[in-house]
Write a protein that holds these residues in place. Structure first.
Motif, mmCIF file in Angstrom:
data_model
loop_
_atom_site.group_PDB
_atom_site.id
_atom_site.type_symbol
_atom_site.label_atom_id
_atom_site.label_comp_id
_atom_site.label_asym_id
_atom_site.label_seq_id
_atom_site.Cartn_x
_atom_site.Cartn_y
_atom_site.Cartn_z
ATOM 1 N N GLN A 1 -15.772 -5.676 -2.210
ATOM 2 C CA GLN A 1 -15.247 -5.154 -3.482
ATOM 3 C C GLN A 1 -13.907 -5.782 -3.801
ATOM 4 N N GLY B 1 -4.519 16.237 3.058
ATOM 5 C CA GLY B 1 -5.183 14.983 2.717
ATOM 6 C C GLY B 1 -5.796 15.073 1.329
ATOM 7 N N ARG C 1 4.220 14.024 0.991
ATOM 8 C CA ARG C 1 4.553 14.949 2.073
ATOM 9 C C ARG C 1 3.522 14.786 3.187
ATOM 10 N N LEU D 1 -8.146 14.268 6.535
ATOM 11 C CA LEU D 1 -7.140 13.226 6.784
ATOM 12 C C LEU D 1 -7.673 11.805 6.649
ATOM 13 N N ILE E 1 -16.637 1.900 -7.523
ATOM 14 C CA ILE E 1 -17.584 2.622 -6.675
ATOM 15 C C ILE E 1 -18.898 2.660 -7.438
ATOM 16 N N GLN F 1 -8.642 6.590 0.389
ATOM 17 C CA GLN F 1 -9.272 5.259 0.379
ATOM 18 C C GLN F 1 -10.023 5.016 -0.922
ATOM 19 N N ARG G 1 -6.073 9.003 11.729
ATOM 20 C CA ARG G 1 -4.653 9.183 12.099
ATOM 21 C C ARG G 1 -4.466 10.629 12.537
ATOM 22 N N VAL H 1 0.648 10.100 0.702
ATOM 23 C CA VAL H 1 0.966 8.937 -0.147
ATOM 24 C C VAL H 1 0.599 9.231 -1.598
ATOM 25 N N VAL I 1 -1.875 18.923 0.234
ATOM 26 C CA VAL I 1 -0.735 18.116 0.673
ATOM 27 C C VAL I 1 -1.200 16.701 0.955
ATOM 28 N N GLU I 2 -0.541 15.734 0.343
ATOM 29 C CA GLU I 2 -0.970 14.339 0.482
ATOM 30 C C GLU I 2 0.247 13.483 0.829
ATOM 31 N N GLY J 1 -10.522 16.041 0.512
ATOM 32 C CA GLY J 1 -9.483 17.022 0.211
ATOM 33 C C GLY J 1 -9.557 17.473 -1.238
HETATM 34 C C1 LIG Z 1 -11.827 -0.319 -0.562
HETATM 35 C C2 LIG Z 1 -12.818 0.763 -0.271
HETATM 36 C C3 LIG Z 1 -13.994 0.828 -0.987
HETATM 37 C C4 LIG Z 1 -14.909 1.849 -0.752
HETATM 38 N N1 LIG Z 1 -16.036 1.914 -1.512
HETATM 39 C C5 LIG Z 1 -16.901 2.936 -1.382
HETATM 40 C C6 LIG Z 1 -18.038 3.037 -2.223
HETATM 41 O O1 LIG Z 1 -18.277 2.199 -3.082
HETATM 42 N N2 LIG Z 1 -18.847 4.122 -2.048
HETATM 43 C C7 LIG Z 1 -18.617 5.080 -1.099
HETATM 44 O O2 LIG Z 1 -19.354 6.055 -1.031
HETATM 45 N N3 LIG Z 1 -17.547 4.992 -0.271
HETATM 46 C C8 LIG Z 1 -16.695 3.948 -0.388
HETATM 47 N N4 LIG Z 1 -15.603 3.836 0.454
HETATM 48 C C9 LIG Z 1 -15.422 4.872 1.494
HETATM 49 C C10 LIG Z 1 -14.802 6.123 0.890
HETATM 50 O O3 LIG Z 1 -13.691 5.772 0.086
HETATM 51 C C11 LIG Z 1 -14.373 7.079 1.983
HETATM 52 O O4 LIG Z 1 -15.509 7.441 2.718
HETATM 53 C C12 LIG Z 1 -13.731 8.342 1.406
HETATM 54 O O5 LIG Z 1 -12.565 8.007 0.668
HETATM 55 C C13 LIG Z 1 -13.372 9.334 2.505
HETATM 56 O O6 LIG Z 1 -12.693 10.396 1.932
HETATM 57 P P1 LIG Z 1 -11.729 11.341 2.808
HETATM 58 O O7 LIG Z 1 -11.192 12.349 1.859
HETATM 59 O O8 LIG Z 1 -12.459 11.810 3.990
HETATM 60 O O9 LIG Z 1 -10.591 10.392 3.352
HETATM 61 P P2 LIG Z 1 -9.582 9.368 2.675
HETATM 62 O O10 LIG Z 1 -10.124 8.825 1.418
HETATM 63 O O11 LIG Z 1 -9.226 8.420 3.763
HETATM 64 O O12 LIG Z 1 -8.314 10.261 2.310
HETATM 65 C C14 LIG Z 1 -7.509 10.835 3.295
HETATM 66 C C15 LIG Z 1 -6.144 11.136 2.712
HETATM 67 O O13 LIG Z 1 -5.409 11.945 3.624
HETATM 68 C C16 LIG Z 1 -4.054 11.556 3.609
HETATM 69 N N5 LIG Z 1 -3.454 11.958 4.881
HETATM 70 C C17 LIG Z 1 -3.787 11.522 6.129
HETATM 71 N N6 LIG Z 1 -3.043 12.131 7.051
HETATM 72 C C18 LIG Z 1 -2.210 12.978 6.395
HETATM 73 C C19 LIG Z 1 -1.200 13.894 6.811
HETATM 74 N N7 LIG Z 1 -0.918 14.061 8.111
HETATM 75 N N8 LIG Z 1 -0.522 14.594 5.870
HETATM 76 C C20 LIG Z 1 -0.820 14.445 4.544
HETATM 77 N N9 LIG Z 1 -1.787 13.597 4.105
HETATM 78 C C21 LIG Z 1 -2.467 12.881 5.008
HETATM 79 C C22 LIG Z 1 -4.120 10.049 3.429
HETATM 80 O O14 LIG Z 1 -2.899 9.539 2.886
HETATM 81 C C23 LIG Z 1 -5.304 9.910 2.463
HETATM 82 O O15 LIG Z 1 -4.882 9.887 1.115
HETATM 83 C C24 LIG Z 1 -14.672 2.821 0.250
HETATM 84 C C25 LIG Z 1 -13.491 2.743 0.998
HETATM 85 C C26 LIG Z 1 -12.582 1.726 0.752
HETATM 86 C C27 LIG Z 1 -11.321 1.668 1.559
#
Ligand SMILES: Cc1cc2nc3c(=O)[nH]c(=O)nc-3n(C[C@H](O)[C@H](O)[C@H](O)COP(=O)(O)OP(=O)(O)OC[C@H]3O[C@@H](n4cnc5c(N)ncnc54)[C@H](O)[C@@H]3O)c2cc1C
Length: 547
Positions: free
Chosen positions: A384, A233, A304, A335, A270, A263, A470, A258, A255-256, A238
């Motif tokens: 946003q 992720g 991937r 993830l 932000i 998000q 997921r 997309v 590994v990502e 990640g």
């Molecule tokens: C439009 C939007 C606006 C936001 N604005 C704010 C803000 O202003 N301030 C704030 O603090 N937070 C904000 N957030 C929330 C913040 O973006 C998330 O809390 C943060 O991105 C979480 O990070 P993460 O790495 O846990 O997960 P994610 O950002 O969800 O990333 C997970 C990644 O893992 C990948 N992945 C999943 N499963 C697999 C797999 N099996 N194999 C390979 N890859 C995989 C996905 O493709 C994804 O790219 C916002 C979210 C959105 C959607």
């Protein structure tokens, strides 16, 4: 192609000359520096540039000018070059005006005068803006071209893939003269679309994501069989783990499935991430993090998807969707979550990618020019998105099921939305039907108080209605809660690991950690995901030492 323009406008000839001189010294080789001494003169110069088909990358305007202030100038300049990045030059006393301008003209930055030394105060700002402008998905470019149908889900997916991976591209409709010319040059008809034409003239017909990723230079295959740390992720969590893993000498692969950024990469601005008082676009923030990870030697694989995790001979083995494998001593699962879909609305699912989009779909924003955009949801992400679409669309209608936005959205965002005349917030309203031929054309909306239904013309619907992890593929591998979030450390059922207490972010499978939104009880913020990613690496060290 002529060099992109950096425009500076200041009524004080001495200051104007000094800004232009500093800009020319640093950027003159690749950019044309255009100087104007009033807002009116600068607007005339911009119209002239637009007529000649030139591009403007950055505009720097002094706030205190007679007749037309910097903010007033930028507001009008946005109509001519909406994609140009905007900077306001202010005196200390004008910072209030600058802060207001952040909302009014979607200001990218304000610079306090004097900006000496430029190496510290001016160039880093302009560098970042030029970089952002270069990467914008709608920038005209001669690189990769996609030819497809306007309302084709697959061509949307490819555009989204390239945009989110910061790969410049141009999209042509198959029946546009340029699209038809490209297809004819490749000896292809319009029956099998989308077609991708690379900068070198290679043609891919209906390609898979990984094929496109390969030809545009994104890494898709691991170079080693065994790593110290594998991060699954590429969102903030990640990326945080990868940067700290790489910088602390762990052989790390990320590994990502997309595009890195997750998000956060789809967020137009932000505002609450530490150290960015003027806000930062999610793609800028996360692209910097990706480059930082690469600088520390992290291998970043995109397109991937990991579909399996098992322990074999003391190492953790990750399986990809094509059956190939890599192994690592420790794994960080980052993830995240993905948007829930509006599956229960009759007729809506068939338009996914064909007028109905889940999440910000930033690639589509410029295509909504002068049209009406519907946004479903009442939380910050929907807010946003509404602000972002309002820069392009004629009208943005937010459809909110609740009584008001106050319970679900940050106060600052509610204020920003209220200040934009073209955004209409319809509370107590839900989507109950969709219709169209080949793409979305009509929506049925219901007033939840009266039950009255209304059919509206609608070509664009962006849905932000909560998210879910997921993690189905982790069933029986690591402990999860009833909603699929991964349990870690103190949240694990007693006795999950019979030999020792689990480490704080460790899952029920020793040596496998979970961070960010996918973790049960996580905070769902960029900063917390990054922080957990960093923390997980110190726990990985502990795990590696004590195994
Ligand atoms: C439009 C939007 C606006 C936001 N604005 C704010 C803000 O202003 N301030 C704030 O603090 N937070 C904000 N957030 C929330 C913040 O973006 C998330 O809390 C943060 O991105 C979480 O990070 P993460 O790495 O846990 O997960 P994610 O950002 O969800 O990333 C997970 C990644 O893992 C990948 N992945 C999943 N499963 C697999 C797999 N099996 N194999 C390979 N890859 C995989 C996905 O493709 C994804 O790219 C916002 C979210 C959105 C959607």
């Amino acid at each position: 192609m002529p060099r992109p323009v950096i425009l500076t406008v200041d009524d004080d000839p001495g200051v104007s000359r000094a800004v232009a001189r500093d800009l020319r010294r640093e950027y003159g080789e690749h950019h044309r520096i255009v100087r104007a001494d009033s807002g009116e003169a600068a607007l005339e110069a911009l119209r002239d540039l637009a007529l000649r088909g030139e591009q403007v990358a950055v505009m720097l305007a002094d706030q205190r000018m007679p007749r037309m202030t910097g903010v007033e100038f930028l507001e009008q300049a946005m109509d001519i070059f909406p994609r140009a990045r905007r900077v306001l030059l202010t005196a200390y006393a004008d910072t209030e005006a600058a802060i207001t301008a952040i909302n009014v003209v979607d200001l990218d930055h304000y610079l306090l005068k004097p900006w000496d030394p430029p190496e510290e105060k001016l160039y880093p700002v302009v560098d970042a803006l030029l970089e952002a402008w270069l990467r914008a998905p709608d920038r005209p470019t001669t690189d990769t071209r996609i030819v497809g149908h306007r309302w084709s889900a697959r061509s949307y997916e490819l555009r989204d893939l390239l945009a989110r991976n910061q790969v410049p591209f141009r999209f042509h409709l198959a029946d546009d003269p340029e699209g038809a010319r490209l297809l004819a040059a490749a000896g292809l008809g319009s029956d099998r679309l989308p077609v991708v034409v690379t900068g070198e003239g290679r043609t891919l017909v209906e390609p898979a994501d990984a094929e496109v990723a390969e030809v545009v230079g994104l890494s898709t295959h691991a170079t080693a069989d065994l790593y110290d740390l594998a991060v699954v992720g590429g969102g903030p969590g990640g990326l945080g783990a990868a940067v700290y893993g790489g910088s602390e000498g762990l052989r790390t692969v990320l590994v990502e499935s997309v595009a890195t950024g997750g998000q956060a990469g789809t967020s137009s601005r932000i505002e609450n991430y530490l150290g960015f008082p003027d806000g930062v676009s999610g793609s800028q923030l996360t692209d910097r993090a990706r480059r930082q990870a690469v600088k520390f030697g992290v291998e970043v694989l995109t397109t991937r998807t990991v579909t399996g995790l098992t322990v074999r001979g003391g190492v953790r083995v990750l399986t990809f969707d094509d059956g190939s494998e890599i192994a690592a001593h420790a794994v960080v699962l980052a993830l995240g979550v993905s948007y829930r879909t509006l599956d229960d609305v009759p007729g809506l699912t068939e338009f996914a990618g064909e007028g109905v989009f889940y999440g910000a779909a930033t690639t589509e924003a410029p295509s909504c020019s002068d049209e009406v955009v519907y946004v479903v949801g009442g939380a910050n992400s929907a807010g946003q998105a509404a602000m972002n679409f309002s820069r392009y669309a004629r009208r943005v209608v937010m459809l909110v099921r609740g009584e008001s936005l106050t319970a679900s959205m940050s106060h600052y965002l509610i204020e920003q939305i209220a200040a934009v005349e073209t955004i209409e917030v319809r509370t107590r309203t839900e989507v109950v039907g969709a219709d169209g031929e080949g793409h979305l054309q009509k929506l049925t909306l219901r007033d939840r108080s009266s039950g009255a239904e209304e059919v509206v013309d609608a070509q664009w619907l962006f849905v932000f209605i909560g998210a879910q992890p997921r993690t189905d593929w982790l069933a029986g591998i690591v402990a999860r809660d009833d909603r699929g979030f991964v349990l870690t450390g103190p949240d694990l059922p007693a006795g999950s690991n019979p030999d020792r207490e689990p480490l704080h972010l460790e899952t029920s499978l020793p040596g496998v950690f979970a961070v960010g939104d996918v973790r049960g009880g996580s905070v769902k913020r960029v900063a917390s995901a990054v922080g957990e990613g960093a923390m997980a690496v110190s726990l990985v060290h502990r795990w590696l030492e004590n195994r």
